[in-house]
Design an enzyme around this catalytic site. Structure first.
Site, PDB file in Angstrom:
ATOM      1  N   LYS A  57      44.447 -22.134  15.345  1.00  0.00           N
ATOM      2  CA  LYS A  57      45.807 -21.947  14.822  1.00  0.00           C
ATOM      3  C   LYS A  57      46.073 -20.483  14.523  1.00  0.00           C
ATOM      4  CE  LYS A  57      45.160 -24.770  11.367  1.00  0.00           C
ATOM      5  NZ  LYS A  57      43.813 -25.232  11.736  1.00  0.00           N
ATOM      6  N   THR A  58      45.125 -19.859  13.832  1.00  0.00           N
ATOM      7  CA  THR A  58      45.329 -18.455  13.487  1.00  0.00           C
ATOM      8  C   THR A  58      45.304 -17.601  14.751  1.00  0.00           C
ATOM      9  OG1 THR A  58      44.343 -18.865  11.332  1.00  0.00           O
ATOM     10  CG2 THR A  58      44.486 -16.576  12.018  1.00  0.00           C
ATOM     11  N   ASP A 247      51.150 -18.671   8.493  1.00  0.00           N
ATOM     12  CA  ASP A 247      49.805 -19.289   8.578  1.00  0.00           C
ATOM     13  C   ASP A 247      49.576 -20.149   7.331  1.00  0.00           C
ATOM     14  OD1 ASP A 247      47.326 -19.897   9.578  1.00  0.00           O
ATOM     15  OD2 ASP A 247      46.467 -17.894   9.375  1.00  0.00           O
ATOM     16  N   GLU A 248      48.673 -21.106   7.398  1.00  0.00           N
ATOM     17  CA  GLU A 248      48.310 -21.967   6.259  1.00  0.00           C
ATOM     18  C   GLU A 248      49.552 -22.594   5.612  1.00  0.00           C
ATOM     19  OE1 GLU A 248      45.155 -22.511   5.636  1.00  0.00           O
ATOM     20  OE2 GLU A 248      44.045 -20.759   6.338  1.00  0.00           O
ATOM     21  N   GLN A 283      43.738 -29.625   5.070  1.00  0.00           N
ATOM     22  CA  GLN A 283      43.196 -28.466   4.360  1.00  0.00           C
ATOM     23  C   GLN A 283      44.103 -28.024   3.218  1.00  0.00           C
ATOM     24  OE1 GLN A 283      41.108 -25.348   6.762  1.00  0.00           O
ATOM     25  NE2 GLN A 283      41.985 -26.464   8.474  1.00  0.00           N
ATOM     26  N   ARG A 630      33.892 -24.423   7.751  1.00  0.00           N
ATOM     27  CA  ARG A 630      33.744 -22.958   7.816  1.00  0.00           C
ATOM     28  C   ARG A 630      32.545 -22.587   8.678  1.00  0.00           C
ATOM     29  NH1 ARG A 630      38.106 -22.054   7.791  1.00  0.00           N
ATOM     30  NH2 ARG A 630      38.289 -24.296   7.748  1.00  0.00           N
TER      31      ARG A 630
HETATM   32  P1  ATP Z   1      41.300 -22.885  10.210  1.00  0.00           P
HETATM   33  O1  ATP Z   1      41.908 -24.257  10.198  1.00  0.00           O
HETATM   34  O2  ATP Z   1      39.952 -22.892   9.627  1.00  0.00           O
HETATM   35  O3  ATP Z   1      42.220 -21.840   9.672  1.00  0.00           O
HETATM   36  P2  ATP Z   1      42.094 -22.109  12.857  1.00  0.00           P
HETATM   37  O4  ATP Z   1      42.692 -23.317  13.464  1.00  0.00           O
HETATM   38  O5  ATP Z   1      43.023 -21.089  12.345  1.00  0.00           O
HETATM   39  O6  ATP Z   1      41.042 -22.548  11.759  1.00  0.00           O
HETATM   40  P3  ATP Z   1      40.887 -19.945  14.304  1.00  0.00           P
HETATM   41  O7  ATP Z   1      40.297 -19.254  13.150  1.00  0.00           O
HETATM   42  O8  ATP Z   1      42.099 -19.366  14.935  1.00  0.00           O
HETATM   43  O9  ATP Z   1      41.144 -21.487  13.951  1.00  0.00           O
HETATM   44  O10 ATP Z   1      39.814 -20.158  15.446  1.00  0.00           O
HETATM   45  C1  ATP Z   1      38.527 -20.681  15.160  1.00  0.00           C
HETATM   46  C2  ATP Z   1      37.495 -20.016  16.029  1.00  0.00           C
HETATM   47  O11 ATP Z   1      37.623 -20.435  17.373  1.00  0.00           O
HETATM   48  C3  ATP Z   1      37.628 -18.517  16.048  1.00  0.00           C
HETATM   49  O12 ATP Z   1      36.342 -17.950  16.112  1.00  0.00           O
HETATM   50  C4  ATP Z   1      38.404 -18.250  17.310  1.00  0.00           C
HETATM   51  O13 ATP Z   1      38.169 -16.969  17.811  1.00  0.00           O
HETATM   52  C5  ATP Z   1      37.837 -19.320  18.242  1.00  0.00           C
HETATM   53  N1  ATP Z   1      38.783 -19.751  19.294  1.00  0.00           N
HETATM   54  C6  ATP Z   1      40.031 -20.216  19.113  1.00  0.00           C
HETATM   55  N2  ATP Z   1      40.588 -20.527  20.298  1.00  0.00           N
HETATM   56  C7  ATP Z   1      39.682 -20.271  21.249  1.00  0.00           C
HETATM   57  C8  ATP Z   1      39.653 -20.389  22.692  1.00  0.00           C
HETATM   58  N3  ATP Z   1      40.686 -20.839  23.368  1.00  0.00           N
HETATM   59  N4  ATP Z   1      38.520 -20.022  23.320  1.00  0.00           N
HETATM   60  C9  ATP Z   1      37.454 -19.575  22.632  1.00  0.00           C
HETATM   61  N5  ATP Z   1      37.408 -19.434  21.292  1.00  0.00           N
HETATM   62  C10 ATP Z   1      38.509 -19.773  20.612  1.00  0.00           C
HETATM   63 MG    MG Z   2      43.290 -20.310  10.390  1.00  0.00          MG
END
Ligand code: ATP
Ligand code: MG
Length: 751
Positions: A57-58, A247-248, A283, A630
């Site tokens: 997402k981020t 975000d969040e 979350q 995490r």
């Molecule tokens: P959270 O819910 O914990 O905030 P999130 O959904 O925001 O998580 P991110 O932090 O954006 O997730 O991504 C999680 C991990 O996966 C990061 O290390 C990111 O670089 C990696 N990632 C995300 N998308 C891809 C992709 N398409 N290919 C490879 N790695 C990815």
């Molecule tokens: Mg995130």
């Protein structure tokens, strides 16, 4: 976090595209999956990315920001991007500039709700009766102002401490409510039913001071935006922000939500706004601070035609970790429910260790960290995530002892906390009467009517006779220029310190420490404090005394504290393990994550369950989900059988969340030996001011059934509501419901 003064509107050159052919896909899009790509490219119209942890997402939000800039769809100053912490804003800034080939991007509106609102308010302060250089008050200032107001209203500030009033007023502000929006009796019993009046007086006073507090930053902007006379201001921002990213989103409160909605709407125009929010209902962990997970659920209704994008592939964690986290969160009712899968390795199983006590816990975890380090993993990729601040002490001690660099994020280190520093100051004066700094710190803490002028007077006496402040207390007792009340207070202090000093060596130092904290009135001060932080501070004080038991004397302990503090200063720029709370870890990731203290009552927190019942328990469970997710490769959960709290050993029960972990993906090891052989002898002291609890072990455990009445050594009488094996859920007479081991209760009636 105070926003800078207004600058002239920023004009940025467009980002120059390094690719001549518009057909070429920019390189930053290569690292996205199909669905993520769709989310990034859907720049126009409302978009909600609703997806589980670690699904990117981020990453989508960051890439989307880059994409908008790269496609020249907007200047950086025309994008509003909201992050949850300043740290996250900093990271996003670096990530976007590196995605765009290290071009510095300036003038954009990227930051937390508070930082962004502060920046807006500086530009429009006159509309709410402030000038652009208004001050943002810190906690202490706010408290002082509130205290004056409460006293002027004839409120007993002992019964309604300013901190409590402030917390209640902040909740109103979180909900976007100004004094005129609050009904006269909405404040309930607080401040003798006059909370609404105090709120109004407080806001007036802040205006006279040309000041505001953090809650006002958003609240004032809402007031400005809603006033028809200021429509030009609102229109100005609406036209400016072509794109909004958040975000969040699951943790936004009502005021933040209203602010976003006002900015996202269009003037006289039905074109849907370009707003993209990302979040995960599982979350949502700030309900206790006014966050409304409902905001995410009503996105479609708020923004008709919204595109909802669900990401299902988790890129962060191994399959075992993901399965463990999903297994726990599945026990929550009323969630949207999501599919989450990973192509990653199965990885090693989530380790669950049942250990003897918190020392064993710190040892097992630090051993593992060292083992990882020997395999070449950086310490910065490892984190210990605790539920409660007091848990940090055992880890800090252990890490210092073995020379493992660590960093405490998002809060003071254990020995730097206000209540710990105060307590240490008492001990220092007992050991070293010439320690003026220590005496000065606690001379009027708790309040004994020794004000600034009395202190100045004491300094004067001390200097004139070349004495320490402590020794000058004796002189001040007979000094005729000192007010009688102050003389009495000085006298009592001098006597107390003399008596405590006399007790050194005659009793265990832990017992003496507890006695000092009780007799000085320090413990009582926090017990009387009704603010949300007070229980945590009392826990920290207990933990301080617990920790002392490991040292042979008070001076040995104080020397140790000095070493810890020095060690902290040295660790500043080293590769270091992170220690932080689960709440603070949201959005972050680490190779190895250690999750200590999974015991019922600690995690899930008894307080959260007592105050909010099933809602509280479910928020705790989401916190467990946040904690587990995490981790990228290694997750270790620990639970101890004996926790020293309330001055005694208390038998702890493994967290119900451990029972909820799917068996197939965990590696469960109990390192408990038979209790009789190694049960530590309970220290022979108790903190009289602290709730006492005794622990005992009973040899043969009878069988219990629901409905039966029992007695528990620590918690009193109660009725069993549920039995699962040796674990009993009991409703106690004080209204609390706890899970305890059958061996620790005795039957009051036969079933
Ligand atoms: P959270 O819910 O914990 O905030 P999130 O959904 O925001 O998580 P991110 O932090 O954006 O997730 O991504 C999680 C991990 O996966 C990061 O290390 C990111 O670089 C990696 N990632 C995300 N998308 C891809 C992709 N398409 N290919 C490879 N790695 C990815
Ligand atoms: Mg995130």
């Amino acid at each position: 976090m105070v926003a800078s003064k207004p600058t002239t509107p920023h004009v940025m050159p467009m980002i120059s595209s390094p690719f001549s052919s518009p057909a070429a896909e920019p390189p930053y899009l290569a690292n996205l999956n199909e669905v993520q790509l769709a989310a990034v490219k859907a720049t126009e119209g409302p978009v909600l990315v609703l997806a589980g942890a670690g699904t990117g997402k981020t990453r989508v939000l960051t890439t989307r920001l880059s994409h908008i800039l790269y496609q020249n769809k907007a200047f950086p100053s025309q994008i509003l991007a909201v992050t949850f912490t300043n740290k996250a804003a900093g990271e996003m800034r670096t990530r976007v500039s590196s995605l765009l080939g290290d071009q510095p991007v300036e003038g954009w509106w990227l930051g937390t709700f508070h930082a962004l609102a502060a920046r807006m308010l500086r530009r429009n302060a006159d509309l709410v009766g402030l000038t652009s250089d208004f001050t943002i008050l810190d906690d202490d200032d706010q408290m002082r102002v509130l205290k004056q107001i409460a006293e002027a209203e004839g409120i007993d500030v002992k019964k309604s401490p300013p901190k409590l009033l402030l917390a209640l007023i902040s909740r109103w502000k979180d909900r976007g409510m100004r004094p005129q929006d609050v009904g006269r009796d909405e404040g309930g019993l607080a401040a003798d039913g006059k909370l609404a009046t105090i709120y109004a007086a407080y806001q007036n006073r802040l205006r006279t001071l040309n000041a505001c507090d953090f809650g006002d930053l958003l609240l004032h902007m809402l007031t400005i935006f809603r006033d028809p006379a200021n429509q030009d201001v609102l229109s100005g921002y609406r036209n400016r922000f072509r794109y909004i990213l958040v975000d969040e989103y699951q943790d936004t409160n009502v005021a933040q939500y209203m602010w976003l909605r006002l900015l996202a709407q269009r003037d006289n125009d039905d074109t849907p706004p370009n707003i993209c929010c990302v979040g995960d209902d599982d979350q949502s962990i700030y309900g206790w601070r006014g966050a409304e997970v409902g905001n995410i659920l009503r996105f479609e209704r708020d923004f008709p035609g919204a595109v909802i994008i669900r990401l299902e592939q988790n890129y962060r964690s191994t399959q075992s970790i993901l399965a463990a986290a999903s297994g726990v969160i599945a026990h929550n009712q009323g969630r949207l429910g999501k599919t989450l899968w990973s192509q990653g390795d199965m990885g090693e199983k989530v380790r669950v260790r049942l250990l003897w006590d918190s020392d064993a816990e710190a040892r097992v975890i630090s051993d593992d960290i060292e083992a990882q380090r020997r395999q070449g993993r950086p310490l910065s990729d490892m984190a210990v995530l605790v539920r409660a601040g007091f848990q940090m002490r055992a880890f800090e001690e252990r890490f210092v002892q073995i020379g493992l660099p660590y960093r405490v994020i998002g809060g003071p280190r254990f020995y730097e906390r206000q209540e710990i520093r105060d307590a240490l100051a008492y001990f220092r004066v007992v050991m070293q009467p010439a320690d003026d700094l220590a005496l000065e710190r606690i001379i009027n803490t708790p309040k004994r009517g020794i004000g600034d002028s009395a202190l100045q007077n004491l300094h004067f006496l001390a200097r004139a006779r070349s004495l320490s402040l402590h020794d000058a207390l004796q002189d001040a007792m007979i000094d005729s220029t000192t007010r009688p009340a102050v003389r009495a207070a000085f006298g009592q202090m001098a006597n107390n310190f003399a008596r405590w000093r006399g007790l050194l060596g005659t009793m265990p130092h832990t017992e003496l420490a507890a006695q000092i904290l009780d007799e000085s009135g320090y413990t009582a001060m926090w017990q009387a404090d009704k603010t949300p932080e007070a229980p945590g501070r009392l826990e920290n004080l207990r933990e301080l005394v617990n920790g002392m038991a490991e040292f042979e004397s008070l001076p040995a302990f104080l020397e140790h504290v000095a070493l810890v503090m020095e060690n902290n200063a040295q660790n500043a720029n080293q590769d270091a393990v992170t220690i932080m709370t689960l709440h603070g870890a949201k959005g972050l990731e680490f190779g190895s994550v250690y999750l200590p203290g999974w015991e019922d009552g600690l995690f899930p927190s008894q307080r959260a369950m007592d105050e909010n019942g099933i809602t509280g328990l479910e928020e705790e469970r989401r916190l467990a989900y946040v904690g587990l997710t995490r981790a990228r490769h290694i997750a270790m959960i620990t639970s101890v059988a004996n926790r020293r709290t309330y001055g005694n050993w208390v038998q702890a029960v493994p967290s119900r969340f451990i029972d909820e972990l799917p068996k197939g993906v965990i590696d469960y090891v109990s390192e408990l030996r038979p209790a009789s052989s190694i049960r530590p002898s309970a220290p022979q002291w108790s903190l009289s001011g602290f709730a006492n609890s005794q622990s005992s072990s009973s040899p043969a455990t009878p069988q219990y059934v629901a409905g039966q009445h029992i007695r528990h050594d620590s918690f009193g009488d109660g009725r069993i509501v549920h039995v699962s094996g040796q674990k009993l859920d009991i409703l106690f007479e004080d209204g609390s419901q706890r899970r305890v081991m059958a061996g620790f209760v005795e039957p009051l009636d036969s079933a």
